[in-house]
Scaffold this active site. Structure first.
Site, PDB file in Angstrom:
ATOM      1  N   CYS A 128       0.849  -1.200   0.000  1.00  0.00           N
ATOM      2  CA  CYS A 128       0.000   0.000   0.000  1.00  0.00           C
ATOM      3  C   CYS A 128       0.880   1.244   0.000  1.00  0.00           C
ATOM      4  O   CYS A 128       1.437   1.614   1.027  1.00  0.00           O
ATOM      5  CB  CYS A 128      -0.910  -0.014   1.229  1.00  0.00           C
ATOM      6  SG  CYS A 128      -1.980   1.434   1.353  1.00  0.00           S
ATOM      7  N   CYS A 183      -0.272   4.219   2.206  1.00  0.00           N
ATOM      8  CA  CYS A 183      -0.086   4.021   3.643  1.00  0.00           C
ATOM      9  C   CYS A 183       1.368   4.243   4.030  1.00  0.00           C
ATOM     10  O   CYS A 183       1.663   4.885   5.022  1.00  0.00           O
ATOM     11  CB  CYS A 183      -0.437   2.594   4.061  1.00  0.00           C
ATOM     12  SG  CYS A 183      -1.981   2.021   3.411  1.00  0.00           S
ATOM     13  N   ASP A 184       2.263   3.652   3.268  1.00  0.00           N
ATOM     14  CA  ASP A 184       3.637   3.514   3.723  1.00  0.00           C
ATOM     15  C   ASP A 184       4.635   4.390   2.977  1.00  0.00           C
ATOM     16  O   ASP A 184       5.790   4.493   3.381  1.00  0.00           O
ATOM     17  CB  ASP A 184       4.058   2.041   3.614  1.00  0.00           C
ATOM     18  CG  ASP A 184       3.046   1.124   4.295  1.00  0.00           C
ATOM     19  OD1 ASP A 184       2.356   1.604   5.204  1.00  0.00           O
ATOM     20  OD2 ASP A 184       2.937  -0.048   3.917  1.00  0.00           O
TER      21      ASP A 184
END
Lengths: 107, 308
Positions: B133, B136-137
């Site tokens: 993701c 997200c990261d």
């Protein structure tokens, strides 16, 4: 609702806690974090007094995520007596989290 | 125990739409979602190809907007994972978190989850440099060198996203040609200073003990290998359908996706499928909502015929 922890309160709320702590490292713009957010809040209510379930916003609190090598969110860390007992990454469904709490935190 | 006309499994775009149509038709509906409503839309930064939003819309915003359609409707909504479906006479008995739920029809909208590369130590390094993701990261790799693996739309979109954050992005694809949209590839090819496109290459080894410190890739043409000094490896190599709970007589394709006809009917009467869990070519939000409406209508007609 799960309480928000900050870099400033991390030591007193998490490391010095007399009960196990499940900490959810997350951020408001992260989809999977939003996906498990309500589950974390539900669990915080269900295990009140037995396991402290809290969240930390990684945007506003850079120190603690760096200290624990967080490179993905959501990451959940289970602390017992100030030590890391277990770490999980990604949007984990409620039964898996209940399992973690029952088998690791409360065991 | 009360019997639902329809139980919908999954609260992504397909499930939300199926619920919306069935409730409006007057059916008694229960919808089960394991997490928050929205499904994989929640993992997408921005969606540019969903008609009605010409300027694009954030994934979480679209998820919330879709889910808001259900707010004023009368249906059962619960957080829960389905562990099995058993046919008993004319109805289906679903096991949800140790409880039984009975329904005349079932609509599978359980979606899919990301596939892994299958490299040694991939699991241990997930969350420590291996990610599925980018939104997200990505931020944890600000100013660093990263790799993206894959050749579809998701891989291209996430490479574009990461190119704004990382010092350099290596896009690694096992073939020469990309399946993803040309509009994305054109943008990436113009960013030669920050994006390097490595075609006909496959990842073979992750390096690093506690965290990712590099990735070895190998050319499928020459067999030559090369070490990329990346701190992050973002994997977008397709999806695996969420079907573990399905009865054996629901027919699946070779990849495990649920086979339906054009009305979303599966091989088992009374069980329908919609969205990414279904065997099809085009897995998009716009096709998922279309599937959801079609499945709802087919289920409604099935119920009507049964009631005669």
């Amino acid at each position: 609702m799960a309480e928000q922890v900050t870099d400033a309160t991390f030591e007193s709320v998490v490391l010095n806690s007399d009960i196990p702590v499940l900490l959810d490292f997350s951020a408001p713009w992260c989809g999977p974090c939003r996906a498990i957010g309500p589950v974390i809040d539900e669990l915080a209510g269900e295990y009140e007094g037995k396991v402290r379930i809290v969240k930390m916003n990684v945007d506003e609190n850079p120190l603690t995520p760096t200290k624990y090598g967080i490179r993905a969110i959501p990451t959940l860390i289970l602390f017992k007596g100030g030590e890391v007992l277990e770490q999980m990454t990604g949007a984990v469904a409620k039964p898996a989290l209940q399992d973690l709490i029952v088998k690791k935190a409360l065991a | 125990m009360s019997v639902f006309d329809s139980v919908i499994i999954g609260g992504g775009p397909a499930g939300i739409t199926a619920a919306l149509y069935l409730v409006r038709s007057g059916c008694r509906v229960a919808l089960f979602e394991q997490l928050t409503m929205g499904g994989q839309v929640l993992q997408t930064e921005s969606i540019e190809n969903y008609p009605g939003f010409p300027k694009g819309i954030k994934g979480w915003e679209l998820a919330d907007t879709l889910a808001a359609h259900l707010d004023d409707l009368s249906l059962e909504r619960a957080t829960g994972k389905i562990s099995s479906i058993v046919q008993k006479d004319d109805v289906y008995v679903l096991s949800v978190e140790g409880k039984e739920v009975i329904a005349k029809t079932v609509i599978l909208c359980s979606g899919a989850h990301h596939r892994e590369l299958g490299l040694p130590r991939e699991k241990e390094l997930t969350g420590h440099g291996v990610s599925y993701c980018a939104i997200c990261d990505g931020n944890f790799f600000r100013g660093q060198e990263v790799a993206v693996i894959g050749g579809g739309n998701t891989a291209l979109e996430e490479t574009l996203y990461l190119s704004k954050i990382a010092a350099k992005v290596h896009l690694i694809h096992r073939r020469d040609a990309f399946r993803g949209a040309k509009i994305y590839l054109d943008r990436l090819e113009s960013m030669t200073d920050r994006v390097s496109i490595l075609r006909s290459s496959v990842p073979v080894m992750l390096h690093g003990d506690a965290e990712v410190e590099g990735l070895t890739i190998s050319s499928v043409k020459t067999g030559e290998s090369r070490l990329l000094p990346v701190k992050g490896v973002f994997v977008f190599v397709g999806n695996t359908p969420n079907t573990a709970f399905l009865p054996k007589n629901v027919q699946l394709d070779e990849q495990g996706f649920v086979i339906t006809d054009t009305e979303m009917r599966t091989s088992v009467p009374g069980i329908f499928a919609a969205g990414d869990v279904r065997s099809k070519q085009c897995r998009q939000v716009v096709t998922a909502v279309g599937d959801g409406a079609t499945a709802a209508q087919a289920a409604f007609l099935y119920l009507e015929q049964k009631n005669v």
